[in-house]
Design a protein around this motif. Structure first.
Motif, mmCIF file in Angstrom:
data_model
loop_
_atom_site.group_PDB
_atom_site.id
_atom_site.type_symbol
_atom_site.label_atom_id
_atom_site.label_comp_id
_atom_site.label_asym_id
_atom_site.label_seq_id
_atom_site.Cartn_x
_atom_site.Cartn_y
_atom_site.Cartn_z
ATOM 1 N N TRP A 22 0.985 -1.284 0.002
ATOM 2 C CA TRP A 22 -0.070 -0.015 -0.109
ATOM 3 C C TRP A 22 0.889 1.174 0.071
ATOM 4 O O TRP A 22 1.921 1.378 0.588
ATOM 5 N N TYR A 23 0.375 2.157 -0.598
ATOM 6 C CA TYR A 23 1.272 3.464 -0.891
ATOM 7 C C TYR A 23 -0.054 4.508 -0.484
ATOM 8 O O TYR A 23 -1.351 4.263 -0.529
ATOM 9 N N ARG A 24 0.344 5.818 -0.319
ATOM 10 C CA ARG A 24 -0.421 6.764 0.047
ATOM 11 C C ARG A 24 0.006 8.064 -0.490
ATOM 12 O O ARG A 24 1.072 8.486 -0.723
ATOM 13 N N PHE A 69 7.956 -10.288 -1.366
ATOM 14 C CA PHE A 69 7.277 -11.708 -0.906
ATOM 15 C C PHE A 69 8.523 -12.563 -0.908
ATOM 16 O O PHE A 69 8.272 -13.886 -0.393
ATOM 17 N N GLY A 70 9.824 -12.393 -0.889
ATOM 18 C CA GLY A 70 10.658 -13.152 -0.334
ATOM 19 C C GLY A 70 11.245 -13.020 0.868
ATOM 20 O O GLY A 70 12.181 -13.333 1.382
ATOM 21 N N GLY A 71 10.857 -11.814 1.572
ATOM 22 C CA GLY A 71 11.075 -11.473 2.863
ATOM 23 C C GLY A 71 10.174 -10.864 3.869
ATOM 24 O O GLY A 71 8.922 -10.821 3.636
ATOM 25 N N GLU A 72 10.613 -9.901 4.737
ATOM 26 C CA GLU A 72 9.720 -9.101 5.633
ATOM 27 C C GLU A 72 9.220 -7.873 5.070
ATOM 28 O O GLU A 72 9.878 -7.339 4.041
ATOM 29 N N PRO A 73 8.103 -7.428 5.440
ATOM 30 C CA PRO A 73 7.668 -6.160 5.022
ATOM 31 C C PRO A 73 8.273 -4.938 5.382
ATOM 32 O O PRO A 73 9.196 -5.024 6.538
ATOM 33 N N ASP A 74 8.309 -3.822 4.690
ATOM 34 C CA ASP A 74 8.855 -2.401 5.120
ATOM 35 C C ASP A 74 7.786 -1.525 5.456
ATOM 36 O O ASP A 74 6.761 -1.437 4.733
ATOM 37 N N TYR A 75 7.975 -0.961 6.307
ATOM 38 C CA TYR A 75 7.143 0.089 6.568
ATOM 39 C C TYR A 75 7.710 1.713 6.596
ATOM 40 O O TYR A 75 8.623 1.755 6.783
ATOM 41 N N ALA A 76 6.620 2.538 6.345
ATOM 42 C CA ALA A 76 7.307 3.954 6.401
ATOM 43 C C ALA A 76 7.373 4.503 7.959
ATOM 44 O O ALA A 76 6.553 3.905 8.561
ATOM 45 N N GLY A 77 8.312 5.232 8.075
ATOM 46 C CA GLY A 77 8.619 5.598 9.359
ATOM 47 C C GLY A 77 7.367 6.095 10.058
ATOM 48 O O GLY A 77 7.057 6.024 11.297
ATOM 49 N N SER A 78 6.511 6.704 9.462
ATOM 50 C CA SER A 78 5.413 7.592 9.976
ATOM 51 C C SER A 78 4.283 6.516 10.467
ATOM 52 O O SER A 78 3.597 6.904 11.427
ATOM 53 N N VAL A 79 4.372 5.164 10.340
ATOM 54 C CA VAL A 79 3.508 4.349 10.546
ATOM 55 C C VAL A 79 4.024 3.058 11.419
ATOM 56 O O VAL A 79 3.360 2.187 11.734
ATOM 57 N N LYS A 80 5.591 3.062 11.258
ATOM 58 C CA LYS A 80 6.040 1.817 12.109
ATOM 59 C C LYS A 80 5.591 1.851 13.558
ATOM 60 O O LYS A 80 5.540 2.988 14.207
ATOM 61 N N GLY A 81 5.352 0.673 13.918
ATOM 62 C CA GLY A 81 4.698 0.455 15.358
ATOM 63 C C GLY A 81 3.066 0.666 15.259
ATOM 64 O O GLY A 81 2.610 0.219 16.512
ATOM 65 N N ARG A 82 2.670 1.222 14.292
ATOM 66 C CA ARG A 82 1.273 1.540 14.196
ATOM 67 C C ARG A 82 0.475 0.564 13.141
ATOM 68 O O ARG A 82 -0.767 0.391 13.090
ATOM 69 N N ALA A 83 1.063 0.116 12.229
ATOM 70 C CA ALA A 83 0.533 -0.450 10.959
ATOM 71 C C ALA A 83 1.251 -1.992 10.873
ATOM 72 O O ALA A 83 2.475 -2.321 11.261
ATOM 73 N N THR A 84 0.447 -2.885 10.399
ATOM 74 C CA THR A 84 0.717 -4.299 10.203
ATOM 75 C C THR A 84 -0.017 -4.662 8.783
ATOM 76 O O THR A 84 -0.951 -4.450 8.519
ATOM 77 N N ILE A 85 0.898 -5.157 7.965
ATOM 78 C CA ILE A 85 0.557 -5.928 6.668
ATOM 79 C C ILE A 85 0.740 -7.277 6.670
ATOM 80 O O ILE A 85 1.569 -7.640 7.134
ATOM 81 N N SER A 86 -0.365 -7.701 6.348
ATOM 82 C CA SER A 86 -0.408 -9.225 6.278
ATOM 83 C C SER A 86 -0.511 -9.698 4.949
ATOM 84 O O SER A 86 -1.009 -9.021 3.972
#
Length: 115
Positions: free
Chosen positions: A36-38, A53-70
């Motif tokens: 997802w992009y914004r 899909f070969g590794g772990e997800p990356d999060y924007a700093g602004s949502v890190k700790g608040r967001a989870t992508i599955s």
């Protein structure tokens, strides 16, 4: 032809949560990235959460700790959950899926966080 079906979004109060889902169809080669992009008014589109899909997800700093992508491999789907929403989370959220020979975007879904 790749198609993306996005769902979720809408008007949410600050402190609340949102859940966005995206299902890709017409996939003929393995997915490498999906997420997802914004895009906020007057700003460039930025990544919120992206699954490699070969590794772990990356999060924007602004949502890190608040967001989870599955992800759901069988359905070619990803779901984004963002908690403790802030007014600055407002924007149009776009799903993106990319593989070796494709890079497609959804139409976008509006998320408005009221203070």
């Amino acid at each position: 032809q790749v198609q993306l079906a996005e769902s979720g979004g809408g008007l949410v109060q600050a402190g609340g949560s949102l859940r966005l889902s995206c299902v890709a169809s017409g996939i003929t080669y393995s997915i490498k990235y999906m997420g997802w992009y914004r895009q906020a008014p007057g700003n460039q589109r930025e990544v919120v959460a992206l699954f490699n899909f070969g590794g772990e997800p990356d999060y924007a700093g602004s949502v890190k700790g608040r967001a989870t992508i599955s992800r759901e491999y069988e359905r070619n789907a990803v779901t984004l959950q963002v908690n403790n929403l802030k007014p600055e989370d407002t924007g149009v959220y776009y799903c993106r899926v990319a593989g070796i020979i494709y890079n497609d975007w959804g139409q976008g879904t509006q998320v408005t966080v009221s203070s």
